[in-house]
Design an enzyme around this catalytic site. Structure first.
Site, PDB file in Angstrom:
ATOM      1  N   HIS A 128      78.125  13.488 -54.337  1.00 19.06           N
ATOM      2  CA  HIS A 128      78.797  14.493 -55.482  1.00 19.06           C
ATOM      3  C   HIS A 128      80.452  14.856 -54.936  1.00 19.06           C
ATOM      4  O   HIS A 128      80.997  15.358 -55.646  1.00 19.06           O
ATOM      5  CB  HIS A 128      78.152  15.629 -55.440  1.00 19.06           C
ATOM      6  CG  HIS A 128      78.058  16.550 -54.080  1.00 19.06           C
ATOM      7  ND1 HIS A 128      77.650  16.266 -52.916  1.00 19.06           N
ATOM      8  CD2 HIS A 128      78.939  17.843 -53.801  1.00 19.06           C
ATOM      9  CE1 HIS A 128      78.140  17.249 -51.937  1.00 19.06           C
ATOM     10  NE2 HIS A 128      78.837  18.187 -52.719  1.00 19.06           N
TER      11      HIS A 128
HETATM   12  C1  UD1 Z   1      80.332  22.619 -54.829  1.00 23.47           C
HETATM   13  C2  UD1 Z   1      81.555  23.249 -53.533  1.00 23.47           C
HETATM   14  C3  UD1 Z   1      80.847  22.009 -52.796  1.00 23.47           C
HETATM   15  C4  UD1 Z   1      79.509  21.963 -52.344  1.00 23.47           C
HETATM   16  C5  UD1 Z   1      78.706  21.626 -53.676  1.00 23.47           C
HETATM   17  C6  UD1 Z   1      77.323  21.851 -53.552  1.00 23.47           C
HETATM   18  C7  UD1 Z   1      83.477  24.057 -53.825  1.00 23.47           C
HETATM   19  C8  UD1 Z   1      85.001  23.780 -53.937  1.00 23.47           C
HETATM   20  N1  UD1 Z   1      82.721  23.004 -54.050  1.00 23.47           N
HETATM   21  O1  UD1 Z   1      80.951  21.342 -55.410  1.00 23.47           O
HETATM   22  O2  UD1 Z   1      81.625  22.260 -51.458  1.00 23.47           O
HETATM   23  O3  UD1 Z   1      79.162  20.949 -51.363  1.00 23.47           O
HETATM   24  O4  UD1 Z   1      79.085  22.871 -54.549  1.00 23.47           O
HETATM   25  O5  UD1 Z   1      76.464  21.270 -54.637  1.00 23.47           O
HETATM   26  O6  UD1 Z   1      83.163  25.247 -53.865  1.00 23.47           O
HETATM   27  N2  UD1 Z   1      77.540  22.117 -62.371  1.00 23.47           N
HETATM   28  C9  UD1 Z   1      76.472  22.164 -63.504  1.00 23.47           C
HETATM   29  N3  UD1 Z   1      75.559  23.014 -63.066  1.00 23.47           N
HETATM   30  C10 UD1 Z   1      75.765  23.790 -62.167  1.00 23.47           C
HETATM   31  C11 UD1 Z   1      76.704  23.879 -61.308  1.00 23.47           C
HETATM   32  C12 UD1 Z   1      77.665  22.933 -61.537  1.00 23.47           C
HETATM   33  O7  UD1 Z   1      76.345  21.487 -64.495  1.00 23.47           O
HETATM   34  O8  UD1 Z   1      74.597  24.614 -61.830  1.00 23.47           O
HETATM   35  C13 UD1 Z   1      78.858  21.164 -62.924  1.00 23.47           C
HETATM   36  C14 UD1 Z   1      79.790  21.751 -63.864  1.00 23.47           C
HETATM   37  O9  UD1 Z   1      80.276  20.514 -64.601  1.00 23.47           O
HETATM   38  C15 UD1 Z   1      80.881  22.072 -62.749  1.00 23.47           C
HETATM   39  C16 UD1 Z   1      80.650  20.691 -61.742  1.00 23.47           C
HETATM   40  O10 UD1 Z   1      79.199  20.530 -61.718  1.00 23.47           O
HETATM   41  O11 UD1 Z   1      82.246  21.798 -63.427  1.00 23.47           O
HETATM   42  C17 UD1 Z   1      81.155  21.111 -60.536  1.00 23.47           C
HETATM   43  O12 UD1 Z   1      80.557  22.283 -59.924  1.00 23.47           O
HETATM   44  P1  UD1 Z   1      81.474  23.128 -58.906  1.00 23.47           P
HETATM   45  O13 UD1 Z   1      80.884  24.541 -58.574  1.00 23.47           O
HETATM   46  O14 UD1 Z   1      82.719  23.275 -59.530  1.00 23.47           O
HETATM   47  O15 UD1 Z   1      81.681  22.089 -57.734  1.00 23.47           O
HETATM   48  P2  UD1 Z   1      80.548  21.447 -57.061  1.00 23.47           P
HETATM   49  O16 UD1 Z   1      80.949  19.752 -57.091  1.00 23.47           O
HETATM   50  O17 UD1 Z   1      79.138  21.536 -57.398  1.00 23.47           O
END
Ligand code: UD1
Length: 365
Positions: free
Chosen positions: A205
């Site tokens: 991821h």
């Molecule tokens: C975040 C953390 C990362 C961690 C990961 C674990 C930061 C910078 N990154 O990354 O360190 O390893 O979480 O999972 O804080 N999304 C969904 N549903 C959700 C959450 C996210 O669909 O419940 C999708 C959205 O499109 C979002 C994308 O995932 O934009 C990324 O989510 P985000 O929390 O920004 O970063 P992660 O890649 O999850």
């Protein structure tokens, strides 16, 4: 003594669970739990609260996804009134996600001490968003709780005063050891249709892998080969699924007949698959630690790791993203030529107790 505890993203939930439990031994500590809402899908958030017995958050900021700036700013704006209203003695943050840095900045600017659980880890790669978060949070924290030797070394090099730093072990491992006895009752392997030690478990991821087409293509070439040898189970993070749907790689992934796509799993089912895997391939941070504790061979598809003890004495091989390097590491697992792994010091299930005892000593009364 009032402690506001911050969670936002999936790995935070695993880390906060044993701390919320450890507070119960101190009637004079009043813990409040704040969920920023960085992760919000049931499978990324609520299922972890249910399975790990984490109390329902006292306050939910409901922030959701966004760019780094907008997400961090939204968490800060939503958290500031919470600190002003509840006047905590301490704000406790875990890990390195955007929620961690956002709430640390708010608390420090309101003169509330921040304590950081999992301090001192460094990938030395400032292109990684989490590395910026780690450096900033450690620079402004009043107490730093460290999981492994490299954390102590990094903080010393950065000039952090010794009296702020406490080597406590690893709260993620506390959760693993606490939940491990439950794994025997699960039917995860039967449900997925695999036998113990006959399959690989894959997670990807990191933006540096899944948002970069050339890198992702090299990784897929290695996976195409490995899945001809053993089935690969791939529970997919929402970020990776969205990418796959919007680029040319979806077709390549679907064409791998022995690569099985799964939805994100709850903690116990995922741990069960991890504990019985022949090999785990990942770009996660926490999974490098969990496989080390379980002594399951791990191949980390990244150029660097902030958790070097997992490679130095654990079961982890850090291989980068070149196809051949991933395949060479897989062949070492297959040939059984890796040294017998060890478990890092203080990864013994008691980190949360040590952290809460140290907090109580410093801030109560
Ligand atoms: C975040 C953390 C990362 C961690 C990961 C674990 C930061 C910078 N990154 O990354 O360190 O390893 O979480 O999972 O804080 N999304 C969904 N549903 C959700 C959450 C996210 O669909 O419940 C999708 C959205 O499109 C979002 C994308 O995932 O934009 C990324 O989510 P985000 O929390 O920004 O970063 P992660 O890649 O999850």
């Amino acid at each position: 003594m009032k402690v506001i505890n911050i969670v936002g993203a999936r790995p935070n939930f695993v880390k906060i669970a044993p701390l919320m439990e450890a507070y119960k031994a101190y009637p004079d500590i009043e813990p409040l739990l704040v969920h920023t809402g960085q992760h919000y899908d049931k499978k990324m958030s609520e299922s972890f609260f249910d399975v790990l017995g984490i109390p329902t958050p006292d306050i939910h900021l409901g922030v959701g996804s966004g760019s780094h700036a907008s997400q961090t700013a939204a968490i800060m704006t939503a958290f500031e009134p919470v600190v002003l209203e509840h006047k905590p003695d301490v704000v406790l943050v875990v890990g390195d996600v955007n929620s961690t840095v956002a709430c640390s900045l708010v608390a420090t600017k309101l003169h509330v001490p921040v304590v950081h659980v999992e301090a001192g880890l460094r990938s030395h790669d400032r292109e990684m968003p989490e590395e910026i978060n780690r450096v900033v949070v450690d620079a402004i924290s009043s107490m730093l709780f460290v999981t492994e030797q490299s954390g102590l070394d990094n903080l010393k090099k950065e000039g952090v005063a010794d009296e702020k730093v406490v080597f406590t072990g690893n709260v993620m491992i506390d959760t693993l050891l606490r939940q491990k006895p439950k794994l025997a009752n699960l039917t995860t392997l039967e449900d997925v249709g695999v036998a113990p030690r006959s399959y690989g478990l894959l997670t990807l991821h990191r933006p540096s892998n899944v948002d970069h087409p050339e890198t992702f293509a090299r990784i897929l070439t290695a996976l195409e080969e490995i899945q001809q040898d053993i089935p690969l189970l791939f529970p997919m993070h929402p970020r990776t699924r969205k990418n796959m749907e919007s680029n040319q790689f979806g077709e390549r992934i679907k064409a791998m007949h022995n690569l099985r796509l799964l939805d994100p799993l709850d903690y116990l089912n995922f741990m069960h698959l991890m504990s019985e895997a022949k090999v785990v391939l990942t770009d996660s941070g926490g999974i490098q630690e969990e496989t080390t504790q379980l002594k399951v061979p791990c191949i980390t598809i990244r150029e660097n790791t902030e958790r070097p003890s997992t490679c130095e004495i654990g079961s982890n091989q850090l291989v980068g993203t070149q196809t051949q390097a991933i395949l060479d590491a897989y062949n070492k697992v297959k040939d059984g030529t890796l040294p017998e792994p060890q478990i890092p010091p203080l990864w013994d299930g008691k980190a949360a107790e040590r952290i809460v005892a140290a907090l109580h000593e410093r801030f109560a009364g």
